[in-house]
Design a protein around this motif. Structure first.
Motif, PDB file in Angstrom:
ATOM      1  N   ARG A  23       0.835  -1.202   0.000  1.00 44.55           N
ATOM      2  CA  ARG A  23       0.000   0.000   0.000  1.00 44.55           C
ATOM      3  C   ARG A  23       0.871   1.253   0.000  1.00 44.55           C
ATOM      4  NH1 ARG A  23      -4.508   1.497  -1.819  1.00 44.55           N
ATOM      5  NH2 ARG A  23      -3.022   2.867  -2.741  1.00 44.55           N
ATOM      6  N   THR A  24       1.880   1.278   0.851  1.00 48.73           N
ATOM      7  CA  THR A  24       2.771   2.434   0.939  1.00 48.73           C
ATOM      8  C   THR A  24       3.534   2.650  -0.360  1.00 48.73           C
ATOM      9  OG1 THR A  24       3.026   2.128   3.320  1.00 48.73           O
ATOM     10  CG2 THR A  24       4.725   3.413   2.205  1.00 48.73           C
ATOM     11  N   ASN A  25       4.022   1.571  -0.949  1.00 47.18           N
ATOM     12  CA  ASN A  25       4.824   1.695  -2.166  1.00 47.18           C
ATOM     13  C   ASN A  25       4.011   2.011  -3.409  1.00 47.18           C
ATOM     14  OD1 ASN A  25       7.589   1.287  -1.320  1.00 47.18           O
ATOM     15  ND2 ASN A  25       6.925  -0.743  -0.695  1.00 47.18           N
ATOM     16  N   LEU A  26       2.712   1.729  -3.376  1.00 48.80           N
ATOM     17  CA  LEU A  26       1.884   1.978  -4.558  1.00 48.80           C
ATOM     18  C   LEU A  26       0.915   3.145  -4.375  1.00 48.80           C
ATOM     19  CD1 LEU A  26       1.112  -1.679  -5.711  1.00 48.80           C
ATOM     20  CD2 LEU A  26       2.843  -0.097  -6.582  1.00 48.80           C
ATOM     21  N   ASP A  27       1.123   3.942  -3.336  1.00 49.55           N
ATOM     22  CA  ASP A  27       0.241   5.088  -3.086  1.00 49.55           C
ATOM     23  C   ASP A  27       0.197   6.075  -4.239  1.00 49.55           C
ATOM     24  OD1 ASP A  27      -1.099   4.569  -0.756  1.00 49.55           O
ATOM     25  OD2 ASP A  27       0.307   5.645   0.535  1.00 49.55           O
ATOM     26  N   ASP A  28       1.264   6.145  -5.024  1.00 53.78           N
ATOM     27  CA  ASP A  28       1.323   7.105  -6.122  1.00 53.78           C
ATOM     28  C   ASP A  28       0.732   6.583  -7.432  1.00 53.78           C
ATOM     29  OD1 ASP A  28       2.521   8.944  -4.442  1.00 53.78           O
ATOM     30  OD2 ASP A  28       4.550   8.322  -4.979  1.00 53.78           O
ATOM     31  N   CYS A  29       0.247   5.349  -7.442  1.00 53.71           N
ATOM     32  CA  CYS A  29      -0.346   4.793  -8.662  1.00 53.71           C
ATOM     33  C   CYS A  29      -1.764   5.325  -8.820  1.00 53.71           C
ATOM     34  CB  CYS A  29      -0.370   3.266  -8.609  1.00 53.71           C
ATOM     35  SG  CYS A  29       1.241   2.526  -8.793  1.00 53.71           S
ATOM     36  N   ALA A  30      -1.939   6.239  -9.742  1.00 50.47           N
ATOM     37  CA  ALA A  30      -3.234   6.886  -9.938  1.00 50.47           C
ATOM     38  C   ALA A  30      -4.321   5.870 -10.273  1.00 50.47           C
ATOM     39  CB  ALA A  30      -3.125   7.911 -11.051  1.00 50.47           C
ATOM     40  N   GLY A  31      -5.414   5.943  -9.521  1.00 52.86           N
ATOM     41  CA  GLY A  31      -6.572   5.110  -9.804  1.00 52.86           C
ATOM     42  C   GLY A  31      -6.541   3.724  -9.204  1.00 52.86           C
ATOM     43  N   LEU A  32      -5.387   3.252  -8.755  1.00 51.76           N
ATOM     44  CA  LEU A  32      -5.288   1.898  -8.217  1.00 51.76           C
ATOM     45  C   LEU A  32      -5.993   1.809  -6.874  1.00 51.76           C
ATOM     46  CD1 LEU A  32      -4.132  -0.998  -8.401  1.00 51.76           C
ATOM     47  CD2 LEU A  32      -2.136  -0.138  -7.151  1.00 51.76           C
ATOM     48  N   ARG A  33      -6.884   0.832  -6.747  1.00 46.18           N
ATOM     49  CA  ARG A  33      -7.571   0.587  -5.484  1.00 46.18           C
ATOM     50  C   ARG A  33      -7.140  -0.780  -4.965  1.00 46.18           C
ATOM     51  NH1 ARG A  33     -12.641   3.066  -7.196  1.00 46.18           N
ATOM     52  NH2 ARG A  33     -12.036   5.202  -7.602  1.00 46.18           N
ATOM     53  N   MET A  34      -7.045  -0.885  -3.661  1.00 45.73           N
ATOM     54  CA  MET A  34      -6.688  -2.159  -3.035  1.00 45.73           C
ATOM     55  C   MET A  34      -7.727  -2.494  -1.973  1.00 45.73           C
ATOM     56  SD  MET A  34      -2.627  -1.972  -2.401  1.00 45.73           S
ATOM     57  CE  MET A  34      -1.710  -0.802  -3.359  1.00 45.73           C
ATOM     58  N   THR A  35      -8.073  -3.766  -1.929  1.00 51.45           N
ATOM     59  CA  THR A  35      -8.968  -4.271  -0.887  1.00 51.45           C
ATOM     60  C   THR A  35      -8.256  -5.426  -0.215  1.00 51.45           C
ATOM     61  OG1 THR A  35     -10.906  -3.661  -2.189  1.00 51.45           O
ATOM     62  CG2 THR A  35     -11.253  -5.227  -0.401  1.00 51.45           C
ATOM     63  N   TYR A  36      -8.237  -5.398   1.116  1.00 45.38           N
ATOM     64  CA  TYR A  36      -7.575  -6.449   1.875  1.00 45.38           C
ATOM     65  C   TYR A  36      -8.572  -7.065   2.838  1.00 45.38           C
ATOM     66  CZ  TYR A  36      -4.209  -8.881   4.849  1.00 45.38           C
ATOM     67  OH  TYR A  36      -3.522  -9.834   5.542  1.00 45.38           O
ATOM     68  N   LEU A  37      -8.646  -8.403   2.841  1.00 43.66           N
ATOM     69  CA  LEU A  37      -9.539  -9.122   3.744  1.00 43.66           C
ATOM     70  C   LEU A  37      -8.860 -10.403   4.202  1.00 43.66           C
ATOM     71  CD1 LEU A  37     -12.299  -9.610   5.136  1.00 43.66           C
ATOM     72  CD2 LEU A  37     -13.070 -10.635   2.988  1.00 43.66           C
ATOM     73  N   GLU A  38      -8.388 -10.383   5.430  1.00 41.81           N
ATOM     74  CA  GLU A  38      -7.855 -11.574   6.093  1.00 41.81           C
ATOM     75  C   GLU A  38      -6.929 -12.405   5.211  1.00 41.81           C
ATOM     76  OE1 GLU A  38     -11.614 -13.316   7.248  1.00 41.81           O
ATOM     77  OE2 GLU A  38     -11.501 -12.320   9.195  1.00 41.81           O
ATOM     78  N   GLY A  39      -5.901 -11.765   4.671  1.00 41.02           N
ATOM     79  CA  GLY A  39      -4.895 -12.473   3.883  1.00 41.02           C
ATOM     80  C   GLY A  39      -5.091 -12.443   2.383  1.00 41.02           C
ATOM     81  N   THR A  40      -6.222 -11.929   1.921  1.00 43.91           N
ATOM     82  CA  THR A  40      -6.466 -11.810   0.488  1.00 43.91           C
ATOM     83  C   THR A  40      -6.347 -10.344   0.092  1.00 43.91           C
ATOM     84  OG1 THR A  40      -7.958 -13.709   0.522  1.00 43.91           O
ATOM     85  CG2 THR A  40      -8.118 -12.235  -1.373  1.00 43.91           C
ATOM     86  N   LEU A  41      -5.546 -10.073  -0.929  1.00 47.11           N
ATOM     87  CA  LEU A  41      -5.319  -8.712  -1.398  1.00 47.11           C
ATOM     88  C   LEU A  41      -5.740  -8.611  -2.856  1.00 47.11           C
ATOM     89  CD1 LEU A  41      -4.184  -5.834  -1.115  1.00 47.11           C
ATOM     90  CD2 LEU A  41      -1.914  -6.772  -1.625  1.00 47.11           C
ATOM     91  N   GLU A  42      -6.637  -7.675  -3.104  1.00 51.73           N
ATOM     92  CA  GLU A  42      -7.132  -7.467  -4.461  1.00 51.73           C
ATOM     93  C   GLU A  42      -6.692  -6.096  -4.958  1.00 51.73           C
ATOM     94  OE1 GLU A  42     -11.312  -8.518  -5.946  1.00 51.73           O
ATOM     95  OE2 GLU A  42     -11.418  -6.375  -5.475  1.00 51.73           O
TER      96      GLU A  42
END
Length: 196
Positions: A32-51
């Motif tokens: 999350r910290t390293n990709l904060d500058d990627c415009a438009g990228l969204r991340m969802t995290y749920l108990e070990g799964t990262l989308e």
């Protein structure tokens, strides 16, 4: 048409989703910290799964028109709301994190939004309601198949409700009808005229 034009056109139409499994909370935070500058990228995290999710142009147009209508409603009805857009919300203890498409607090600024809006144009992916449940977001609006569904957190689970508990006087049929108008400007004007 050259390949570059085709790739740009496809990226505007198709939502892109990548899911990783077995990701620790610490790994999520590093990514999350390293990709904060990627415009438009969204991340969802749920108990070990990262989308990872890159929304399409259609997705962004729909979420923006809904936001514009809600914000116009708040002005026309003198309802105090605070928009946060797609701020990252996370709770390490619950192993949940995401960026809503749009979200708002009603009445005053709070740590987590009173309601969040999600636009679903494709199936699959992490169950966002499960993520919101762990974050304790009281209400979630889901736009799917040109309609809005509302979910309210009752105890530990979401129950489907007919309209928003935070904006109880909002005419949902009017909002949906206007959100489905292809031109954003026309949608906002029609909504404003109906409110007045």
């Amino acid at each position: 048409m050259n390949l570059e034009v085709i790739e740009k056109t496809v990226s505007q139409v198709v939502e892109q989703r990548i899911t990783l499994y077995g990701v620790t909370w610490e790994q999520y935070e590093i990514v999350r910290t390293n990709l904060d500058d990627c415009a438009g990228l969204r991340m969802t995290y749920l108990e070990g799964t990262l989308e990872f999710f890159m929304p399409s142009q259609e997705h962004e147009l729909i979420k923006k028109v809904i936001a514009r209508l809600i914000e116009l409603y708040s002005l026309e009805t003198n309802t105090r709301i605070y928009g946060y857009g797609s701020t990252t919300y996370r709770k390490q203890a619950k192993e949940r994190a995401l960026e809503p498409d749009e979200c708002y607090c009603v009445g005053s600024v709070k740590e987590f939004p009173d309601f969040a809006i999600e636009v679903n144009l494709t199936s699959g992916g992490i169950d966002k309601l499960e993520v919101y449940r762990g974050l304790g977001v009281p209400e979630v609006w889901i736009w799917e198949k040109s309609r809005l569904s509302f979910y309210y957190l009752h105890g530990d689970n979401y129950e489907r409700i007919e309209g928003s508990r935070f904006l109880p006087n909002l005419d949902i049929d009017l909002l949906v009808r206007c959100a489905n108008i292809p031109d954003q400007h026309d949608a906002v004007v029609e909504f404003r005229n109906a409110l007045r």
